[in-house]
Design a protein around this motif. Structure first.
Motif, short mmCIF file in Angstrom:
data_model
loop_
_atom_site.label_atom_id
_atom_site.label_comp_id
_atom_site.label_asym_id
_atom_site.label_seq_id
_atom_site.Cartn_x
_atom_site.Cartn_y
_atom_site.Cartn_z
N LEU A 253 -1.27 38.45 -6.91
CA LEU A 253 -2.20 37.50 -6.30
C LEU A 253 -2.81 38.56 -5.15
CD1 LEU A 253 0.03 34.62 -5.73
CD2 LEU A 253 -1.69 34.92 -7.44
N ASP A 254 -4.16 38.81 -5.37
CA ASP A 254 -4.65 39.79 -4.97
C ASP A 254 -5.76 39.16 -3.86
OD1 ASP A 254 -6.41 41.89 -3.64
OD2 ASP A 254 -6.15 43.08 -5.65
N PHE A 255 -5.61 39.39 -2.53
CA PHE A 255 -6.40 38.43 -1.48
C PHE A 255 -7.51 39.29 -0.78
CE2 PHE A 255 -2.58 36.25 -2.13
CZ PHE A 255 -2.90 34.91 -2.13
N GLY A 256 -7.71 40.64 -1.40
CA GLY A 256 -8.88 41.37 -1.06
C GLY A 256 -8.27 42.22 0.00
N ASP A 257 -9.34 42.85 0.75
CA ASP A 257 -9.09 44.04 1.82
C ASP A 257 -9.21 43.66 3.28
OD1 ASP A 257 -8.39 45.94 -0.09
OD2 ASP A 257 -10.43 46.44 -0.56
N ARG A 258 -9.73 42.20 3.57
CA ARG A 258 -9.96 42.13 4.89
C ARG A 258 -9.33 40.70 5.50
NH1 ARG A 258 -16.02 43.00 6.23
NH2 ARG A 258 -15.27 43.45 8.34
N GLY A 259 -8.37 40.20 4.89
CA GLY A 259 -7.51 39.08 5.38
C GLY A 259 -5.99 39.09 4.71
N THR A 260 -5.57 37.95 5.02
CA THR A 260 -4.12 37.56 4.60
C THR A 260 -4.00 37.05 3.40
OG1 THR A 260 -2.00 37.39 5.42
CG2 THR A 260 -3.89 35.76 6.13
N PHE A 261 -2.81 36.56 2.89
CA PHE A 261 -2.66 35.83 1.72
C PHE A 261 -2.73 34.25 2.14
CE2 PHE A 261 1.37 36.21 4.05
CZ PHE A 261 2.03 34.82 3.91
N ASP A 262 -3.01 33.66 1.07
CA ASP A 262 -2.93 32.18 0.94
C ASP A 262 -1.47 31.63 0.84
OD1 ASP A 262 -3.33 29.34 0.82
OD2 ASP A 262 -4.89 29.64 -0.58
N PRO A 263 -0.79 30.95 1.71
CA PRO A 263 0.51 30.58 1.43
C PRO A 263 0.59 29.61 0.47
CG PRO A 263 0.21 30.49 3.57
CD PRO A 263 -1.24 30.91 3.15
N GLY A 264 -0.48 28.62 0.22
CA GLY A 264 -0.47 27.40 -0.62
C GLY A 264 -0.53 27.78 -1.98
N LEU A 265 -1.51 29.23 -2.09
CA LEU A 265 -1.42 29.76 -3.78
C LEU A 265 -0.06 30.33 -3.92
CD1 LEU A 265 -3.13 30.16 -6.10
CD2 LEU A 265 -4.09 32.29 -5.02
N VAL A 266 0.40 30.88 -3.12
CA VAL A 266 1.71 31.30 -3.34
C VAL A 266 2.82 30.48 -3.75
CG1 VAL A 266 3.79 32.93 -2.33
CG2 VAL A 266 1.39 33.62 -1.79
N GLU A 267 2.62 29.51 -3.11
CA GLU A 267 3.66 28.29 -3.31
C GLU A 267 3.13 27.76 -4.65
OE1 GLU A 267 4.67 23.82 -1.68
OE2 GLU A 267 3.89 25.27 -0.27
N ALA A 268 2.18 27.53 -4.93
CA ALA A 268 1.87 26.82 -6.20
C ALA A 268 2.25 27.67 -7.29
CB ALA A 268 0.19 26.76 -6.30
N THR A 269 1.83 29.02 -7.19
CA THR A 269 2.25 30.12 -8.41
C THR A 269 3.80 30.13 -8.47
OG1 THR A 269 0.38 31.48 -7.46
CG2 THR A 269 2.26 32.40 -8.97
N LEU A 270 4.62 29.98 -7.57
CA LEU A 270 5.87 29.75 -7.60
C LEU A 270 6.47 28.49 -8.25
CD1 LEU A 270 7.19 31.82 -4.31
CD2 LEU A 270 7.14 32.58 -6.92
N ARG A 271 6.07 27.52 -7.81
CA ARG A 271 6.19 26.15 -8.42
C ARG A 271 5.98 26.24 -10.06
NH1 ARG A 271 7.36 21.92 -5.35
NH2 ARG A 271 6.84 21.98 -2.96
N SER A 272 4.88 26.88 -10.26
CA SER A 272 4.26 26.75 -11.89
C SER A 272 5.70 27.65 -12.49
CB SER A 272 3.02 27.30 -12.08
OG SER A 272 3.08 28.91 -11.79
N ASP A 273 6.37 28.58 -11.95
CA ASP A 273 7.38 29.29 -12.80
C ASP A 273 8.67 28.32 -12.90
OD1 ASP A 273 8.59 31.41 -13.83
OD2 ASP A 273 9.53 32.03 -12.10
N THR A 274 8.47 27.30 -13.78
CA THR A 274 9.68 26.12 -13.67
C THR A 274 10.86 26.79 -14.31
OG1 THR A 274 8.73 25.59 -15.85
CG2 THR A 274 8.09 24.48 -14.01
N GLN A 275 10.89 28.04 -15.16
CA GLN A 275 12.00 28.77 -15.52
C GLN A 275 12.63 29.72 -14.84
OE1 GLN A 275 13.24 27.65 -18.72
NE2 GLN A 275 11.48 25.87 -18.22
N GLY A 276 12.12 30.13 -13.60
CA GLY A 276 12.65 31.06 -12.54
C GLY A 276 12.53 32.41 -13.33
N THR A 277 11.43 32.67 -13.72
CA THR A 277 11.46 34.08 -14.25
C THR A 277 11.05 34.98 -13.18
OG1 THR A 277 9.14 33.87 -15.31
CG2 THR A 277 11.07 33.15 -16.81
#
Length: 418
Positions: free
Chosen positions: A126-150
């Motif tokens: 998840l690349d958030f560029g070079d001038r700011g921080t990460f988006d917690p919502g996108l991190v949460e959504a990405t992990l939620r989509s990993d329903t098998q816990g891989t």
């Protein structure tokens, strides 16, 4: 016949005068300035590596290493640089084919991802560029989509040395917890431990790695991997770990050599012992962090002033939001090729070395010459930082680079308030 010229009326060209002679100042973001006391502690004959003073010193050093990270778990000591402990962290937690998620805000997170790929891991960035921080919502959504816990681990860098972005690790942990995912949280603190606040246990970090050459004020050569019980359980599930990287024997050695899987880095250990004494037992960790915060604000105040008025668009900080800026390093953007010209000038004429831009433009791209970094980490104080800012101010003037006035006054004002 014209009269001869009067030599007294023809001024001779003055020879150039170097103002760089004297003690140089390495203001790059690591290796940082090494205290004389650390160098003196290392300047000694080789010790006995089997018993006696060195062995006892290292046993006593481990609790101090944990204290700097506010860690109650384990710390493994390696003869390695930051890239080495990147590999050690992955080797002890992930097997070939495992999936990892990298939260990237600069070049070093991407490089760590490349290392994971080289170890045979399946890497999602998840690349958030070079001038700011990460988006917690996108991190949460990405992990939620990993329903098998891989996804076995989420990898992040607290301070990316290339961009000077400082990520909120507690917020990253909160996003992971909100997703209900069980991945390990692995954090690179190589640039910022003992400069920016880090609370391993409180923030729920499972694995952290750092090196000795930045906030810990010791010459490059040692790296450390901190880990908790959850990470230990991940290690126990692995069928194979390279004997050198395996952290198991390093944290519970039956013989002294097992701390390092071989000969100890003897003189680095003496230097590190002195550095930890200075940080924890003399100045104190909280005052150290406060000092870094104040000196960082002085640097920012100068840069803000340079970027105003005639300097608008010519000098600016890479990170606009002060809350996202590191207290260890500041990345600066300029119109190319001014940054390279300024770095060259302050080295040649003022004895100051500034950091090059890393990862902000491809090698060979003229834009590469539009970035530099100021390291303000480790063994630095007000007169060193103000002196570096004064040299930069002189360079801007000497080179005719447009910049706003009042930078040194602004920086001095921050120091006066602190």
């Amino acid at each position: 016949m014209s009269p001869p010229k009067n030599p007294a009326k023809t001024p001779a060209k003055s020879p150039s005068v170097s103002l760089a002679n004297g003690r140089p100042y390495l203001a790059i973001p690591g290796p940082s300035v090494i205290p004389d006391r650390v160098l003196q502690a290392m300047h000694r004959p080789a010790p006995n590596i089997y018993t006696g003073e060195l062995v006892e010193m290292v046993h006593g050093m481990v609790p101090d290493l944990k204290a700097v990270a506010r860690c109650s778990g384990d710390v493994a000591l390696y003869v390695a640089n930051g890239h080495g402990v990147w590999e050690a962290a992955l080797a002890n937690t992930c097997a070939r084919g495992d999936r990892v998620l990298v939260v990237a805000t600069g070049m070093f997170a991407r490089n760590w991802a490349n290392m994971a790929t080289g170890l045979g891991l399946a890497v999602e960035i998840l690349d958030f560029g070079d001038r700011g921080t990460f988006d917690p919502g996108l991190v949460e959504a990405t992990l939620r989509s990993d329903t098998q816990g891989t996804i076995k681990a989420v990898m992040a860098v607290q301070v990316d040395t290339a961009t000077s972005v400082r990520n909120d690790i507690a917020a990253l942990r909160a996003a992971m917890d909100a997703s209900g995912h069980g991945a390990l949280l692995m954090v690179d603190c190589i640039a910022c431990l003992a400069c920016d606040d880090f609370r391993m246990e409180e923030w729920g970090v499972d694995v952290m790695m750092t090196g000795c050459q930045k906030g810990l004020m010791t010459p490059p050569g040692m790296g450390f991997v901190y880990f908790n019980e959850k990470a230990s359980e991940a290690r126990a599930r692995l069928e194979l770990v390279s004997p050198y990287w395996d952290w198991t024997t390093r944290v519970s050695p039956e013989a002294f050599y097992q701390y390092f899987y071989g000969t100890a880095p003897t003189h680095h250990l003496y230097g590190l012992r002195e550095a930890l004494t200075m940080i924890l037992h003399e100045e104190g960790l909280e005052p150290v962090l406060s000092r870094h915060a104040a000196l960082a604000r002085a640097v920012w105040a100068a840069l803000e002033a340079w970027g105003q008025g005639p300097g608008a668009g010519h000098v600016e900080m890479n990170v606009a939001d002060p809350a996202l800026r590191s207290h260890a390093v500041t990345c600066v953007r300029m119109q190319a090729p001014h940054a390279t010209a300024l770095r060259d000038w302050v080295t040649a004429h003022a004895g100051l070395t500034l950091g090059i831009g890393l990862g902000m433009a491809p090698p060979g791209d003229p834009a590469w010459h539009g970035f530099f970094r100021i390291g303000h980490m480790g063994h630095v104080n007000a007169h060193m930082v103000l002196g570096a800012l004064g040299a930069i101010d002189a360079g801007l003037k000497a080179l005719g680079i447009p910049h706003g006035p009042g930078a040194l006054e602004a920086a001095a004002g921050v120091v006066a308030e602190a």
